[in-house]
Design an enzyme around this catalytic site. Structure first.
Site, PDB file in Angstrom:
ATOM      1  N   TYR A  59       4.718   4.399   1.385  1.00 23.25           N
ATOM      2  CA  TYR A  59       4.183   3.239   1.258  1.00 23.25           C
ATOM      3  C   TYR A  59       5.277   2.190   1.669  1.00 23.25           C
ATOM      4  O   TYR A  59       6.244   1.817   0.904  1.00 23.25           O
ATOM      5  CB  TYR A  59       3.948   3.188  -0.198  1.00 23.25           C
ATOM      6  CG  TYR A  59       3.145   1.920  -1.088  1.00 23.25           C
ATOM      7  CD1 TYR A  59       2.720   1.000  -0.210  1.00 23.25           C
ATOM      8  CD2 TYR A  59       2.684   1.987  -2.254  1.00 23.25           C
ATOM      9  CE1 TYR A  59       2.037  -0.047  -0.561  1.00 23.25           C
ATOM     10  CE2 TYR A  59       1.933   0.917  -2.823  1.00 23.25           C
ATOM     11  CZ  TYR A  59       1.733   0.018  -1.919  1.00 23.25           C
ATOM     12  OH  TYR A  59       0.759  -1.179  -2.648  1.00 23.25           O
ATOM     13  N   LYS A 113       0.902   4.027   4.470  1.00 21.31           N
ATOM     14  CA  LYS A 113       0.113   2.957   4.238  1.00 21.31           C
ATOM     15  C   LYS A 113       1.322   1.694   4.370  1.00 21.31           C
ATOM     16  O   LYS A 113       2.309   1.560   4.001  1.00 21.31           O
ATOM     17  CB  LYS A 113      -0.080   2.685   2.740  1.00 21.31           C
ATOM     18  CG  LYS A 113      -1.179   1.198   2.506  1.00 21.31           C
ATOM     19  CD  LYS A 113      -1.333   1.101   1.079  1.00 21.31           C
ATOM     20  CE  LYS A 113      -1.882  -0.410   0.931  1.00 21.31           C
ATOM     21  NZ  LYS A 113      -2.100  -0.792  -0.580  1.00 21.31           N
TER      22      LYS A 113
END
Lengths: 300, 300
Positions: A141, A171
């Site tokens: 992330y 992400k």
């Protein structure tokens, strides 16, 4: 690269509802989770939008268990499991694997600023080793504006080399398309999710896997439609429409605004509650927001 | 203001030792805690230097229980209890009160950046209300460089008004003496601890309560000496000596360096271990550091 494709598409960082005493409201959470999955979305519970870091590990485990008990497809879930404490990240990630989650979304430990690359590598590596399960799929992330701890290309390269198949994707919430494109280009098979619907078309063209965006809580079906049809001639038109939607949300206190919209949409005022340090969206601004959303055909 | 003065002086944010599997080593922790308290220091366990945010809530509760079981004076302790999740901060703070801790040191929730003052006020207020114990003494932890979430004078003013007697003081790790002085001046009775030994004399002259500094793990007795003798004619000389010590430590990866020094001082190499994202102090630089410390009379 052996990561399953069950997570490809659009994942919603599902909002977390709270009771009057700010405890987690599991039943309401499951209702929204089901609504979102019925639209074809996967879920990324305990993300930034979910107020994931405002929940204890026990609360997150309780919600994961509730999702599984509700019979929802755990292979379509990527819960956030990256905490400041190694022991917390291990416990959450191991639990997610046990429940059959398709992957986990891992923030780096974010309290200490300017950690070395060796230190960050160790943080992910120690977590992966301790979970010790070949079914684990880690999505990194990258959200430097919030975590203050970027996940660089060279760190990804080291992790992919050490844990092929386990380190599965990322992400990217930086908003920087050049970075997403570089991840897609440098690491074939690495699944890159844009952290914003603004870049769905760009990231799909670059070979990305989809999108994980806060706004999927209220407009995920349109995002999924674009992810599925990005190669069609009128894809750019759909991207432009999403940008119109996004411009309505931009500049708002996003999590509180999404909760306010969800309260209005469901008729459940309880959705308005947030845990501090967030504050509720001003009720007097709700009507205008709803009108603007209806004006562009969102929430019909 | 009714805060007890049992915490005045110098508190050490005691280092946390880890086993080969990076689990918490309670027995070794207690030995260091006792050594430091025998020097007249109080303790601020689970601070930044203690790698407090790299520990789970259960691990911190285990260590608090171990301190109490060891018969150490809990009134001289100010454990760090401020977490990102309200539920975690409440659980830790309530446990600290139950064990008779003199106070708790609360970071603001530090994941969301640029929270509103209303949101931060709510974070502290909700925690205090949920602990719901008149014995609670909250010390606000202002460390903007690390937490990225400053605790402003106007926030302190609101908290003092709402929770007089409960909101008891602050640790200011900003390094900005003007801010410490302003806290001392604006809020009579509010106990201000400098987060660095560089400012002991200044903060004592301004009416402060003492110092909570990483370096107290290895040189706390000298700091305490200055806190006690700040009104004596030769206090400035002692302050200058502390600055010489500090200049030796400055620029080092501080937590790892303090652990390396502790490993050498105790003859226990286990002390070198850190949890990621921190990395061990380079062994090849230990000897030089030890020589420099001995050169200025530290570690004799």
């Amino acid at each position: 690269m052996t990561a399953s494709s069950s997570l490809d598409g659009v994942l919603a960082p599902v909002l977390t509802p709270f009771g009057p005493d700010l405890s987690v409201d599991e039943a309401r959470f499951i209702r929204l989770a089901r609504t979102l999955m019925d639209q074809g979305l996967g879920l990324a519970p305990f993300g930034t939008t979910s107020e994931g870091n405002s929940l204890s590990v026990d609360e997150k485990i309780g919600l994961m268990d509730a999702l599984a008990a509700a019979g929802l497809d755990m292979a379509r879930m990527m819960p956030g499991t990256g905490c400041c404490a190694l022991s917390d990240s291990v416990r959450l990630s191991a639990h997610a694997v046990t429940l059959g989650c398709g992957g986990v979304l891992m923030l780096p430990p974010f309290y200490y600023k300017n950690p070395s690359e060796d230190g960050l590598f160790a943080a992910f590596a120690e977590t992966i080793e301790r979970v010790g399960d070949a079914r684990l799929r880690v999505f990194l992330y990258h959200f430097p504006q919030q975590s203050q701890v970027p996940i660089t290309l060279s760190l990804i390269e080291r992790l992919l080399k050490a844990y092929p198949g386990i380190v599965a994707g990322a992400k990217d919430s930086s908003g920087d398309f050049a970075n997403m494109e570089a991840m897609c280009t440098h690491f074939p098979g690495f699944k890159v999710f844009a952290g914003t619907e603004r870049l769905i078309l760009s990231v799909m063209r670059a070979g990305g896997a989809g999108c994980i965006s806060a706004n999927a809580n209220i407009h995920g079906a349109a995002m999924l439609d674009l992810v599925r049809r990005w190669q069609e001639p009128d894809a750019a038109k759909h991207q432009t429409a999403l940008e119109g939607f996004r411009s309505v949300m931009e500049g708002l206190p996003l999590i509180a605004a999404l909760k306010a919209v969800t309260a209005r949409r469901t008729g459940e005022p309880e959705w308005r509650r947030v845990r501090p340090p967030l504050v509720q969206f001003p009720v007097e601004r709700e009507e205008e927001l709803m009108e603007r959303l209806k004006g562009i055909g969102v929430l019909g």
